[in-house]
Write an enzyme that holds these catalytic residues in place. Sequence first.
Site, PDB file in Angstrom:
ATOM      1  N   SER A  13       0.836  -1.212   0.000  1.00 30.90           N
ATOM      2  CA  SER A  13       0.000   0.000   0.000  1.00 30.90           C
ATOM      3  C   SER A  13       0.867   1.258   0.000  1.00 30.90           C
ATOM      4  O   SER A  13       0.480   2.278  -0.577  1.00 30.90           O
ATOM      5  CB  SER A  13      -0.979  -0.015   1.179  1.00 30.90           C
ATOM      6  OG  SER A  13      -0.302   0.100   2.405  1.00 30.90           O
ATOM      7  N   ASN A  14       2.035   1.207   0.610  1.00 33.56           N
ATOM      8  CA  ASN A  14       2.928   2.373   0.549  1.00 33.56           C
ATOM      9  C   ASN A  14       3.530   2.525  -0.844  1.00 33.56           C
ATOM     10  O   ASN A  14       3.697   3.647  -1.328  1.00 33.56           O
ATOM     11  CB  ASN A  14       4.034   2.278   1.607  1.00 33.56           C
ATOM     12  CG  ASN A  14       3.559   2.788   2.951  1.00 33.56           C
ATOM     13  OD1 ASN A  14       3.391   3.992   3.145  1.00 33.56           O
ATOM     14  ND2 ASN A  14       3.297   1.872   3.870  1.00 33.56           N
ATOM     15  N   MET A 109      10.958  -6.352   4.511  1.00 34.04           N
ATOM     16  CA  MET A 109      11.082  -7.021   5.805  1.00 34.04           C
ATOM     17  C   MET A 109      12.474  -7.609   6.064  1.00 34.04           C
ATOM     18  O   MET A 109      12.597  -8.573   6.815  1.00 34.04           O
ATOM     19  CB  MET A 109      10.018  -8.118   5.919  1.00 34.04           C
ATOM     20  CG  MET A 109       8.586  -7.594   5.823  1.00 34.04           C
ATOM     21  SD  MET A 109       8.238  -6.282   7.004  1.00 34.04           S
ATOM     22  CE  MET A 109       8.155  -7.241   8.507  1.00 34.04           C
ATOM     23  N   ASN A 131      13.408   4.660   4.772  1.00 32.46           N
ATOM     24  CA  ASN A 131      12.449   3.647   5.238  1.00 32.46           C
ATOM     25  C   ASN A 131      11.300   4.341   5.956  1.00 32.46           C
ATOM     26  O   ASN A 131      11.453   5.445   6.475  1.00 32.46           O
ATOM     27  CB  ASN A 131      13.155   2.699   6.222  1.00 32.46           C
ATOM     28  CG  ASN A 131      12.247   1.586   6.700  1.00 32.46           C
ATOM     29  OD1 ASN A 131      11.459   1.017   5.913  1.00 32.46           O
ATOM     30  ND2 ASN A 131      12.317   1.253   7.970  1.00 32.46           N
ATOM     31  N   HIS A 133       8.736   3.472   9.152  1.00 30.30           N
ATOM     32  CA  HIS A 133       8.517   2.517  10.236  1.00 30.30           C
ATOM     33  C   HIS A 133       7.224   2.892  10.968  1.00 30.30           C
ATOM     34  O   HIS A 133       7.009   4.069  11.265  1.00 30.30           O
ATOM     35  CB  HIS A 133       9.704   2.521  11.209  1.00 30.30           C
ATOM     36  CG  HIS A 133       9.533   1.525  12.304  1.00 30.30           C
ATOM     37  ND1 HIS A 133       9.796   0.180  12.122  1.00 30.30           N
ATOM     38  CD2 HIS A 133       9.068   1.657  13.567  1.00 30.30           C
ATOM     39  CE1 HIS A 133       9.506  -0.466  13.242  1.00 30.30           C
ATOM     40  NE2 HIS A 133       9.060   0.410  14.131  1.00 30.30           N
TER      41      HIS A 133
END
Length: 230
Positions: A13-14, A109, A131, A133
């Site tokens: 989704s990102n 991941m 990244n 988080h």
Amino acid sequence: MIPVAVLASGRGSNFEAIAEAVSAGRLPARIVALVCDRPGAEVISRARAHGVPVAVVPGPKLAGLSDEARARAREEHDRAIMSAIERELAGAGGDSPALPRFLVLAGYMRLMSPWLIERFRGERGYSRIVNIHPSLLPAFPGVESYAQAWRHGAKVAGATVHLVEDAMDSGPICAQEAFPIGGCRSAEEVERLGLAVEHRLYPETLAWVLSERFDVEMDSTERRLRVCPH
Ligand code: GRF
């Protein structure tokens, strides 16, 4: 346009939010490849739908390996990723884009090897690997961070965009956004709220991070780089 490769492992989704921001002209980037370590992951079909070249580079199994063997396996995998990106670009024909200047992690991941981090380290000292988080770092590093916040009884959760360094979920913080979760009834609800924040925060932050419109300062006590947008 800044050439970037997106690395992702799952739902994507990102990736979708980033690809949409690129298409809408809100992000001065060109996604030259999507690299995925899990064959069959949903992000692969999302990338194809956006016309982004896909390289699937399955990750090694690390369970049961010694620390040294793990480190070796991580570096081999990262080298394979870079070769796969180069192959994709070579296969792109005459108008083949430049090698990525940034790696953008979107639900990837795996830990990066020091080799890859150094490969993307710029002259100003930081790595050009970004990244997102799902917590307000340094709270709740690791996996299932929205669920960790929920189980902890936290009243706020949040998301952090940061540059990647060797230790997990560390590295200079670029942007953070908090949201209240006191009224949430489940970890899933926290995640739903969090993803909505991420999908706005990540493209917005990438717009100035990828253009490198920030200063970096060294905090002399912590020996940590600070990222200050301008
Ligand atoms: C997101 O919560 C992101 O912050 C974390 O992993 C999740 C990935 O979701 N690193 P998606 O694959 O982008 O939907």
